[in-house]
Design a protein around this motif. Structure first.
Motif, PDB file in Angstrom:
ATOM      1  N   GLN A  47     -26.719 -15.088  81.727  1.00 10.49           N
ATOM      2  CA  GLN A  47     -26.471 -14.950  80.291  1.00 10.49           C
ATOM      3  C   GLN A  47     -26.585 -13.502  79.848  1.00 10.49           C
ATOM      4  N   ARG A  79     -23.407 -11.647  80.862  1.00 13.38           N
ATOM      5  CA  ARG A  79     -22.253 -12.042  80.057  1.00 13.38           C
ATOM      6  C   ARG A  79     -22.199 -11.299  78.722  1.00 13.38           C
ATOM      7  N   LYS A  80     -23.350 -10.820  78.254  1.00 15.31           N
ATOM      8  CA  LYS A  80     -23.413 -10.173  76.952  1.00 15.31           C
ATOM      9  C   LYS A  80     -23.192  -8.665  77.003  1.00 15.31           C
ATOM     10  N   SER A 137     -17.415 -11.916  81.366  1.00 14.49           N
ATOM     11  CA  SER A 137     -17.228 -13.365  81.317  1.00 14.49           C
ATOM     12  C   SER A 137     -16.180 -13.843  82.321  1.00 14.49           C
TER      13      SER A 137
END
Length: 275
Positions: free
Chosen positions: A131, A134-135, A147
């Protein structure tokens, strides 16, 4: 020795509507320098021993030289990643510890090291790492296309089977048989592994500890580790060592190369000491 400047696009905006003219994005002057190092590996054998070698003991040495030179890249690359996790003196392009809190141009902040300096490899900690990757954004606040990339989990041999379970099993049993729980109750407590097939695994013996792990994005334009090559590995036979052959009666051979390794972009990795 060649010193190379490594630069990148400070920020590559997304597609925009063409109105009257194009907008040109300049290459950033930010970056860092990497100086190459000279490497060698040489062996010498008394000529009489070589001529008396009826069992071919010395013959594989040439192959061993090549194999060692090939593995040296992994040793430097994974070793640098591991060193950066434990040594805050290994800094990124922004002058901050490679694994730590970063603030890119005071616009984008992120921490690429597990909270508290370590988190054991598990389904929960790995989800947190994915996570976080992905940011990741560039200095203009645009997503780094993380992503669309498949993460690579790098682990030491001690974590190989833990990593393989998380990557391949459909269900994860929290209470294993043999710990006082029956097989039936263990199966009933199993939960679906949502991480199955979502990342790849690389096992490296060149990581420094048995508990650390690194989650990286390596199929992007930008990399967490830079391997810079000025001269590839070259093999030198006895003809390159005439003095040894004629005056010291020795058979010599070796390899030589000019390259170096350095940390790349901290945006492309997330690490944990696991301790």
């Amino acid at each position: 020795v060649e010193i190379v400047n490594h630069r990148w696009m400070r920020g590559i905006p997304q597609m925009r509507q063409f109105v009257d003219t194009r907008v040109f994005n300049n290459v950033s002057t930010d970056g860092f320098q990497v100086a190459n190092k000279l490497w060698e590996d040489t062996i010498s054998i008394p000529r009489v021993d070589l001529e008396r070698d009826q069992w071919g003991v010395y013959a594989p040495m040439a192959s061993k030289l090549g194999q060692t030179a090939k593995l040296h890249r992994d040793e430097l690359g994974f070793g640098k990643l591991s060193e950066a996790l434990s040594n805050t003196a290994i800094t990124a392009y922004d002058g901050v510890a490679f694994y730590g809190n970063h603030n890119v141009k005071r616009k984008v902040s992120f921490n690429n090291k597990a909270t508290g300096g370590g988190s054991a490899l598990s389904e929960t900690s790995l989800i947190t790492g994915i996570q976080e990757l992905r940011k990741r954004r560039d200095s203009n606040g645009q997503l780094l296309a993380a992503s669309t990339s498949r993460p690579l989990l790098i682990v030491p041999p001690a974590l190989e089977f833990t990593a393989m379970k998380l990557a391949n099993l459909s269900f994860i049993v929290s209470t294993q048989p043999g710990t006082g729980a029956s097989s039936a109750s263990s199966q009933a407590a199993a939960s679906e592994n949502i991480l199955k097939g979502s990342f790849d695994v690389e096992v490296s013996p060149y990581l420094s500890t048995d508990t650390e792990w690194h989650l990286t994005l390596v199929d992007n334009l930008f990399k967490p580790i830079i391997f810079q090559v000025e001269q590839e590995v070259e093999f030198y036979g006895p003809e390159k060592f005439p003095t040894r052959w004629t005056e010291q009666d020795q058979f010599c051979m070796g390899v030589r190369a000019l390259y170096n390794v350095a940390v790349g972009l901290p945006e492309m990795t997330y690490g944990a000491t696991g301790a």
